[in-house]
Design a protein around this motif. Structure first.
Motif, PDB file in Angstrom:
ATOM      1  N   PHE A   1       0.822  -1.203   0.000  1.00 29.91           N
ATOM      2  CA  PHE A   1       0.000   0.000   0.000  1.00 29.91           C
ATOM      3  C   PHE A   1       0.861   1.260   0.000  1.00 29.91           C
ATOM      4  O   PHE A   1       0.551   2.240  -0.690  1.00 29.91           O
ATOM      5  CB  PHE A   1      -0.986   0.030   1.182  1.00 29.91           C
ATOM      6  N   ALA A   2       1.962   1.221   0.746  1.00 28.79           N
ATOM      7  CA  ALA A   2       2.851   2.397   0.787  1.00 28.79           C
ATOM      8  C   ALA A   2       3.414   2.684  -0.600  1.00 28.79           C
ATOM      9  O   ALA A   2       3.506   3.848  -1.008  1.00 28.79           O
ATOM     10  CB  ALA A   2       3.981   2.164   1.782  1.00 28.79           C
ATOM     11  N   SER A   3       3.762   1.651  -1.347  1.00 32.61           N
ATOM     12  CA  SER A   3       4.333   1.907  -2.668  1.00 32.61           C
ATOM     13  C   SER A   3       3.254   2.366  -3.641  1.00 32.61           C
ATOM     14  O   SER A   3       3.510   3.230  -4.485  1.00 32.61           O
ATOM     15  CB  SER A   3       5.138   0.708  -3.195  1.00 32.61           C
ATOM     16  N   LEU A   4       2.033   1.856  -3.485  1.00 32.40           N
ATOM     17  CA  LEU A   4       0.906   2.358  -4.291  1.00 32.40           C
ATOM     18  C   LEU A   4       0.737   3.866  -4.072  1.00 32.40           C
ATOM     19  O   LEU A   4       0.607   4.640  -5.022  1.00 32.40           O
ATOM     20  CB  LEU A   4      -0.377   1.609  -3.896  1.00 32.40           C
ATOM     21  N   ALA A   5       0.761   4.285  -2.812  1.00 33.01           N
ATOM     22  CA  ALA A   5       0.610   5.710  -2.493  1.00 33.01           C
ATOM     23  C   ALA A   5       1.768   6.513  -3.073  1.00 33.01           C
ATOM     24  O   ALA A   5       1.564   7.563  -3.700  1.00 33.01           O
ATOM     25  CB  ALA A   5       0.532   5.895  -0.973  1.00 33.01           C
ATOM     26  N   ARG A   6       2.982   6.023  -2.875  1.00 28.69           N
ATOM     27  CA  ARG A   6       4.179   6.740  -3.328  1.00 28.69           C
ATOM     28  C   ARG A   6       4.159   6.939  -4.845  1.00 28.69           C
ATOM     29  O   ARG A   6       4.587   7.970  -5.351  1.00 28.69           O
ATOM     30  CB  ARG A   6       5.429   5.974  -2.901  1.00 28.69           C
ATOM     31  N   ASN A   7       3.620   5.951  -5.564  1.00 25.81           N
ATOM     32  CA  ASN A   7       3.603   6.040  -7.034  1.00 25.81           C
ATOM     33  C   ASN A   7       2.473   6.895  -7.579  1.00 25.81           C
ATOM     34  O   ASN A   7       2.361   7.074  -8.793  1.00 25.81           O
ATOM     35  CB  ASN A   7       3.485   4.627  -7.632  1.00 25.81           C
ATOM     36  N   THR A   8       1.614   7.420  -6.703  1.00 26.53           N
ATOM     37  CA  THR A   8       0.437   8.149  -7.186  1.00 26.53           C
ATOM     38  C   THR A   8       0.335   9.548  -6.588  1.00 26.53           C
ATOM     39  O   THR A   8      -0.753  10.125  -6.524  1.00 26.53           O
ATOM     40  CB  THR A   8      -0.854   7.344  -6.888  1.00 26.53           C
ATOM     41  N   GLY A   9       1.464  10.076  -6.127  1.00 20.95           N
ATOM     42  CA  GLY A   9       1.484  11.474  -5.691  1.00 20.95           C
ATOM     43  C   GLY A   9       1.293  11.703  -4.204  1.00 20.95           C
ATOM     44  O   GLY A   9       1.085  12.835  -3.768  1.00 20.95           O
ATOM     45  N   TRP A  10       1.366  10.621  -3.421  1.00 23.80           N
ATOM     46  CA  TRP A  10       1.155  10.749  -1.978  1.00 23.80           C
ATOM     47  C   TRP A  10       2.363  10.217  -1.216  1.00 23.80           C
ATOM     48  O   TRP A  10       3.112   9.401  -1.739  1.00 23.80           O
ATOM     49  CB  TRP A  10      -0.085   9.960  -1.540  1.00 23.80           C
ATOM     50  N   THR A  11       2.537  10.672   0.014  1.00 25.31           N
ATOM     51  CA  THR A  11       3.462   9.979   0.912  1.00 25.31           C
ATOM     52  C   THR A  11       2.685   9.587   2.157  1.00 25.31           C
ATOM     53  O   THR A  11       1.742  10.263   2.553  1.00 25.31           O
ATOM     54  CB  THR A  11       4.662  10.845   1.356  1.00 25.31           C
ATOM     55  N   ARG A  12       3.115   8.489   2.767  1.00 30.10           N
ATOM     56  CA  ARG A  12       2.393   8.021   3.947  1.00 30.10           C
ATOM     57  C   ARG A  12       2.963   8.686   5.196  1.00 30.10           C
ATOM     58  O   ARG A  12       4.134   8.553   5.485  1.00 30.10           O
ATOM     59  CB  ARG A  12       2.491   6.500   4.048  1.00 30.10           C
ATOM     60  N   ARG A  13       2.092   9.426   5.898  1.00 29.14           N
ATOM     61  CA  ARG A  13       2.497  10.040   7.168  1.00 29.14           C
ATOM     62  C   ARG A  13       2.494   8.985   8.270  1.00 29.14           C
ATOM     63  O   ARG A  13       3.365   8.959   9.125  1.00 29.14           O
ATOM     64  CB  ARG A  13       1.525  11.179   7.513  1.00 29.14           C
ATOM     65  N   ALA A  14       1.494   8.103   8.244  1.00 28.84           N
ATOM     66  CA  ALA A  14       1.391   7.079   9.293  1.00 28.84           C
ATOM     67  C   ALA A  14       0.445   5.974   8.857  1.00 28.84           C
ATOM     68  O   ALA A  14      -0.427   6.195   8.009  1.00 28.84           O
ATOM     69  CB  ALA A  14       0.876   7.710  10.587  1.00 28.84           C
ATOM     70  N   MET A  15       0.640   4.787   9.436  1.00 25.88           N
ATOM     71  CA  MET A  15      -0.314   3.695   9.238  1.00 25.88           C
ATOM     72  C   MET A  15      -0.792   3.221  10.603  1.00 25.88           C
ATOM     73  O   MET A  15      -0.010   3.158  11.547  1.00 25.88           O
ATOM     74  CB  MET A  15       0.331   2.535   8.494  1.00 25.88           C
ATOM     75  N   PHE A  16      -2.072   2.926  10.682  1.00 26.63           N
ATOM     76  CA  PHE A  16      -2.676   2.482  11.940  1.00 26.63           C
ATOM     77  C   PHE A  16      -3.294   1.110  11.696  1.00 26.63           C
ATOM     78  O   PHE A  16      -3.912   0.877  10.656  1.00 26.63           O
ATOM     79  CB  PHE A  16      -3.759   3.469  12.375  1.00 26.63           C
ATOM     80  N   THR A  17      -3.117   0.195  12.663  1.00 27.66           N
ATOM     81  CA  THR A  17      -3.679  -1.142  12.472  1.00 27.66           C
ATOM     82  C   THR A  17      -4.170  -1.682  13.820  1.00 27.66           C
ATOM     83  O   THR A  17      -4.020  -1.019  14.849  1.00 27.66           O
ATOM     84  CB  THR A  17      -2.652  -2.077  11.786  1.00 27.66           C
TER      85      THR A  17
END
Ligand code: AVJ
Length: 323
Positions: A293-309
């Protein structure tokens, strides 16, 4: 601040929405592997059935995501500028947004975007009653396509919200296109909160889409009932069976409707032939790993600030910021 009421327009039998539905259904049923888009599950009956699914003991995603949102709402939303607007892509029952709005009271407007117009308007009315200082500005649109934000929301700090692992319904390239388009709609400086179901034990996945009470089967078959109701079709619901399984190679649950016999069905003036055991592919529900999911975001103009699980790592909520 004033409460803005805006009743979204209702698609009827003569509308573009009806024509697009008819076209998609005929195209899908004429393909070699017959298929229907999962977005059409959600008429009034389908939305009610989905709500029932979310309460099933086997269906963990909704309650797990709600647990994450309740435990971490303020951290998930992050810093909120004054006048911020929360835009929800596919708002459904608006249960989850209530958790965010309750925990982050300085959000000033809420824009639900949904094609289930009647259902959305009902939820919008309830939200206005429960959050009297919130502007609620519903948009009747298919959020998988382009749409315009309502005028009062433009130029304000925007927070996108796409919970429920609805992103799992998209093919990988559609998920990329959605995240890119969300970036364009929300603009620079925006943030985006996305819920994604995680890859896990296959027995847990299988049970979630094959519940003992048969609600998922009714939800799947309702698509044929809807086509009968809206497109002058004559599907025999007793001649089709619900099938759901995990496709490990593609990390997705697939749902199909299996034709029990060789049969012909009339749909909007067309005749569709089925072999015995032939299926209509009705849904993919992709499961992600945190890294994927992080790489999907990175490739589409976003960066991940945080992930919660959650403690079992069954579900993930990603807080993205525009790059
Ligand atoms: C609403 C797309 C997240 O994929 O789990 C539930 C829909 N289909 N049971 C999912 C669904 C069958 C659901 N999403």
């Amino acid at each position: 601040m004033s409460v803005l009421t805006r009743t979204a327009i209702r698609p009827d039998r003569h509308s573009n929405a009806h024509d697009a539905f008819a076209r998609d259904v005929i195209d899908g049923l004429c393909a070699r592997q017959k298929h229907l888009s999962a977005k059409y599950f959600y008429d009034a009956a389908g939305s009610r059935l989905f709500e029932e699914i979310t309460r099933l003991p086997e269906y963990y995603p909704t309650r797990t995501e709600l647990g994450i949102l309740r435990a971490r709402a303020a951290d998930i939303v992050g810093p909120v500028e004054p006048g911020s607007v929360l835009v929800e892509f596919g708002s459904g029952a608006a249960t989850k947004v209530r958790v965010l709005l309750g925990a982050v009271p300085h959000i000033s407007a809420y824009v639900p975007v949904d094609i289930s117009v009647d259902f959305m308007n009902g939820q919008a009315t309830r939200l206005m009653r429960d959050f009297p200082r919130l502007d609620v500005l519903p948009v009747a649109a298919d959020f998988t396509g382009p749409f315009e934000l309502p005028a009062p929301a433009r130029g304000r700090p925007l927070i996108g919200f796409f919970p429920g692992s609805t992103i799992g319904n998209f093919e990988p390239r559609e998920a990329s296109a959605f995240l890119r388009r969300a970036g364009h709609i929300l603009g620079p400086g925006a943030s985006l909160i996305v819920g994604a179901d995680l890859v896990k034990d296959e027995a847990v996945l299988h049970a979630a889409y094959n519940d003992a009470a048969g609600v998922t089967a009714r939800f799947n078959l309702n698509l044929l009932a809807r086509i009968n109701r809206e497109l002058d079709a004559d599907f025999d619901l007793d001649a089709f069976l619900h099938r759901a399984f995990y496709n490990r190679a593609r990390a997705r649950i697939e749902m199909h409707l299996v034709s029990l016999v060789r049969q012909r069905v009339r749909v909007a003036g067309h005749t569709i032939a089925f072999d015995a055991d032939e299926t209509i592919h009705t849904e993919n529900s992709y499961k992600y790993t945190p890294v994927r999911f992080a790489s999907l975001a990175r490739n589409t103009g976003w960066t991940r600030r945080a992930m919660f699980t959650d403690a079992d790592r069954y579900f993930s909520v990603h807080a993205l910021i525009a790059k």
